[in-house]
Design a protein around this motif. Structure first.
Motif, PDB file in Angstrom:
ATOM      1  N   MET A  54     -25.801 -16.226 -33.713  1.00  0.00           N
ATOM      2  CA  MET A  54     -24.792 -15.068 -33.506  1.00  0.00           C
ATOM      3  C   MET A  54     -25.590 -13.857 -33.570  1.00  0.00           C
ATOM      4  N   SER A  55     -25.476 -12.795 -32.713  1.00  0.00           N
ATOM      5  CA  SER A  55     -26.149 -11.613 -32.766  1.00  0.00           C
ATOM      6  C   SER A  55     -26.091 -10.765 -33.973  1.00  0.00           C
ATOM      7  N   PRO A  56     -27.194 -10.229 -34.652  1.00  0.00           N
ATOM      8  CA  PRO A  56     -26.975  -9.456 -35.809  1.00  0.00           C
ATOM      9  C   PRO A  56     -26.389  -8.000 -35.557  1.00  0.00           C
ATOM     10  N   PHE A  57     -26.294  -7.630 -34.086  1.00  0.00           N
ATOM     11  CA  PHE A  57     -25.924  -6.360 -33.618  1.00  0.00           C
ATOM     12  C   PHE A  57     -24.502  -6.130 -33.229  1.00  0.00           C
ATOM     13  N   PRO A  58     -23.780  -5.202 -33.576  1.00  0.00           N
ATOM     14  CA  PRO A  58     -22.203  -5.006 -33.153  1.00  0.00           C
ATOM     15  C   PRO A  58     -22.143  -4.616 -31.781  1.00  0.00           C
ATOM     16  N   ASP A  59     -22.703  -5.429 -30.841  1.00  0.00           N
ATOM     17  CA  ASP A  59     -23.086  -4.754 -29.354  1.00  0.00           C
ATOM     18  C   ASP A  59     -21.803  -4.460 -28.764  1.00  0.00           C
ATOM     19  N   GLU A  60     -20.611  -4.830 -29.306  1.00  0.00           N
ATOM     20  CA  GLU A  60     -19.327  -4.542 -28.404  1.00  0.00           C
ATOM     21  C   GLU A  60     -18.806  -3.125 -29.123  1.00  0.00           C
ATOM     22  N   CYS A  78     -27.243   1.139 -26.071  1.00  0.00           N
ATOM     23  CA  CYS A  78     -27.842   1.783 -26.935  1.00  0.00           C
ATOM     24  C   CYS A  78     -29.293   1.344 -27.348  1.00  0.00           C
ATOM     25  N   ARG A  79     -29.314   0.114 -27.705  1.00  0.00           N
ATOM     26  CA  ARG A  79     -30.300  -0.622 -28.149  1.00  0.00           C
ATOM     27  C   ARG A  79     -31.242  -0.864 -27.061  1.00  0.00           C
ATOM     28  N   THR A  80     -30.908  -0.769 -25.927  1.00  0.00           N
ATOM     29  CA  THR A  80     -31.888  -1.162 -24.764  1.00  0.00           C
ATOM     30  C   THR A  80     -32.062  -0.051 -23.781  1.00  0.00           C
ATOM     31  N   ALA A  81     -31.461   1.304 -23.966  1.00  0.00           N
ATOM     32  CA  ALA A  81     -31.554   2.187 -23.168  1.00  0.00           C
ATOM     33  C   ALA A  81     -32.775   3.024 -22.658  1.00  0.00           C
ATOM     34  N   ALA A  82     -33.567   2.929 -23.529  1.00  0.00           N
ATOM     35  CA  ALA A  82     -34.833   3.503 -23.477  1.00  0.00           C
ATOM     36  C   ALA A  82     -35.660   2.952 -22.473  1.00  0.00           C
ATOM     37  N   ALA A  83     -36.755   3.502 -22.264  1.00  0.00           N
ATOM     38  CA  ALA A  83     -37.850   3.127 -21.233  1.00  0.00           C
ATOM     39  C   ALA A  83     -38.401   1.901 -21.600  1.00  0.00           C
ATOM     40  N   ARG A  84     -38.288   0.883 -20.776  1.00  0.00           N
ATOM     41  CA  ARG A  84     -38.967  -0.500 -20.981  1.00  0.00           C
ATOM     42  C   ARG A  84     -38.115  -1.256 -21.958  1.00  0.00           C
ATOM     43  N   GLY A  85     -36.553  -0.934 -21.911  1.00  0.00           N
ATOM     44  CA  GLY A  85     -35.698  -1.739 -22.677  1.00  0.00           C
ATOM     45  C   GLY A  85     -35.776  -1.297 -24.384  1.00  0.00           C
ATOM     46  N   GLY A  86     -36.197  -0.209 -24.558  1.00  0.00           N
ATOM     47  CA  GLY A  86     -36.367   0.072 -25.904  1.00  0.00           C
ATOM     48  C   GLY A  86     -35.032   0.896 -26.694  1.00  0.00           C
ATOM     49  N   VAL A  87     -35.157   1.036 -27.795  1.00  0.00           N
ATOM     50  CA  VAL A  87     -33.995   1.580 -28.311  1.00  0.00           C
ATOM     51  C   VAL A  87     -33.712   3.115 -27.808  1.00  0.00           C
ATOM     52  N   ILE A  97     -30.125   6.899 -31.619  1.00  0.00           N
ATOM     53  CA  ILE A  97     -29.226   5.756 -32.071  1.00  0.00           C
ATOM     54  C   ILE A  97     -28.930   5.955 -33.250  1.00  0.00           C
ATOM     55  N   LEU A  98     -29.811   6.371 -34.187  1.00  0.00           N
ATOM     56  CA  LEU A  98     -29.269   6.709 -35.557  1.00  0.00           C
ATOM     57  C   LEU A  98     -28.345   7.824 -35.711  1.00  0.00           C
ATOM     58  N   ASP A  99     -28.683   8.926 -34.821  1.00  0.00           N
ATOM     59  CA  ASP A  99     -27.626  10.058 -34.856  1.00  0.00           C
ATOM     60  C   ASP A  99     -26.381   9.745 -34.390  1.00  0.00           C
ATOM     61  N   CYS A 100     -26.200   8.788 -33.379  1.00  0.00           N
ATOM     62  CA  CYS A 100     -25.223   8.653 -32.666  1.00  0.00           C
ATOM     63  C   CYS A 100     -24.147   7.243 -33.656  1.00  0.00           C
ATOM     64  N   TRP A 101     -24.728   6.476 -34.251  1.00  0.00           N
ATOM     65  CA  TRP A 101     -24.193   5.343 -34.834  1.00  0.00           C
ATOM     66  C   TRP A 101     -23.879   5.344 -36.267  1.00  0.00           C
ATOM     67  N   TRP A 102     -24.365   6.306 -36.974  1.00  0.00           N
ATOM     68  CA  TRP A 102     -24.322   6.413 -38.284  1.00  0.00           C
ATOM     69  C   TRP A 102     -23.041   6.453 -39.060  1.00  0.00           C
ATOM     70  N   PHE A 123     -21.152   2.480 -38.984  1.00  0.00           N
ATOM     71  CA  PHE A 123     -21.706   1.174 -39.474  1.00  0.00           C
ATOM     72  C   PHE A 123     -23.366   1.693 -39.977  1.00  0.00           C
ATOM     73  N   ASP A 124     -23.531   0.865 -40.825  1.00  0.00           N
ATOM     74  CA  ASP A 124     -25.063   1.273 -41.256  1.00  0.00           C
ATOM     75  C   ASP A 124     -26.258   0.831 -40.528  1.00  0.00           C
ATOM     76  N   VAL A 125     -26.112   1.777 -39.346  1.00  0.00           N
ATOM     77  CA  VAL A 125     -27.263   1.572 -38.263  1.00  0.00           C
ATOM     78  C   VAL A 125     -28.663   1.686 -39.009  1.00  0.00           C
ATOM     79  N   VAL A 126     -28.711   2.507 -39.842  1.00  0.00           N
ATOM     80  CA  VAL A 126     -30.201   2.568 -40.323  1.00  0.00           C
ATOM     81  C   VAL A 126     -30.758   1.446 -40.935  1.00  0.00           C
ATOM     82  N   SER A 127     -30.034   0.701 -41.744  1.00  0.00           N
ATOM     83  CA  SER A 127     -30.347  -0.526 -42.122  1.00  0.00           C
ATOM     84  C   SER A 127     -30.484  -1.575 -41.149  1.00  0.00           C
ATOM     85  N   LEU A 128     -29.723  -1.328 -40.359  1.00  0.00           N
ATOM     86  CA  LEU A 128     -29.747  -2.645 -39.271  1.00  0.00           C
ATOM     87  C   LEU A 128     -31.092  -2.305 -38.211  1.00  0.00           C
TER      88      LEU A 128
END
Ligand code: SF4
Length: 91
Positions: free
Chosen positions: A1-7, A24-33, A37-42, A45-50
């Motif tokens: 199971m993915s540790p990410f709340p992708d849905e 969001c976790r693949t949107a940047a150039a070359r599939g990066g974050v 992401i921290l501003d948008c999701w904090w 859920f605890d996006v910082v820890s994740l």
């Protein structure tokens, strides 16, 4: 199971429409974050820890840097300086 709340979904301030966390976790150039992401999701859920667990220390540090737009006044002054250099005018 993915540790990410992708849905999970939210409105993207850049695109103007709904996006899932998976995007969001693949949107940047070359599939990066996405750098926002921290501003948008904090609030959701605890996006910082994740992301701290998921990324290298260096990659997480880059996310934690504030993303400031370039200073417009400094940019204008630099453009004027460059134009003066091109035309040989003294400052
Ligand atoms: S993290 Fe990036 S892609 Fe995701 S909602 Fe925020 S700005 Fe949009």
């Amino acid at each position: 199971m993915s540790p990410f709340p992708d849905e999970l979904e939210r409105r993207c301030p850049r695109l103007g429409g709904p996006v899932r966390f998976a995007y969001c976790r693949t949107a940047a150039a070359r599939g990066g974050v996405c750098p926002k992401i921290l501003d948008c999701w904090w609030e959701r859920f605890d996006v910082v820890s994740l992301m701290r667990k998921a990324l290298s220390g260096e990659a997480f540090a880059r996310l934690s840097q504030p993303h400031r737009p370039p200073n417009k006044v400094a940019s204008l002054i630099d453009l004027i300086r460059q134009a003066r250099e091109r035309t040989g005018q003294a400052p």
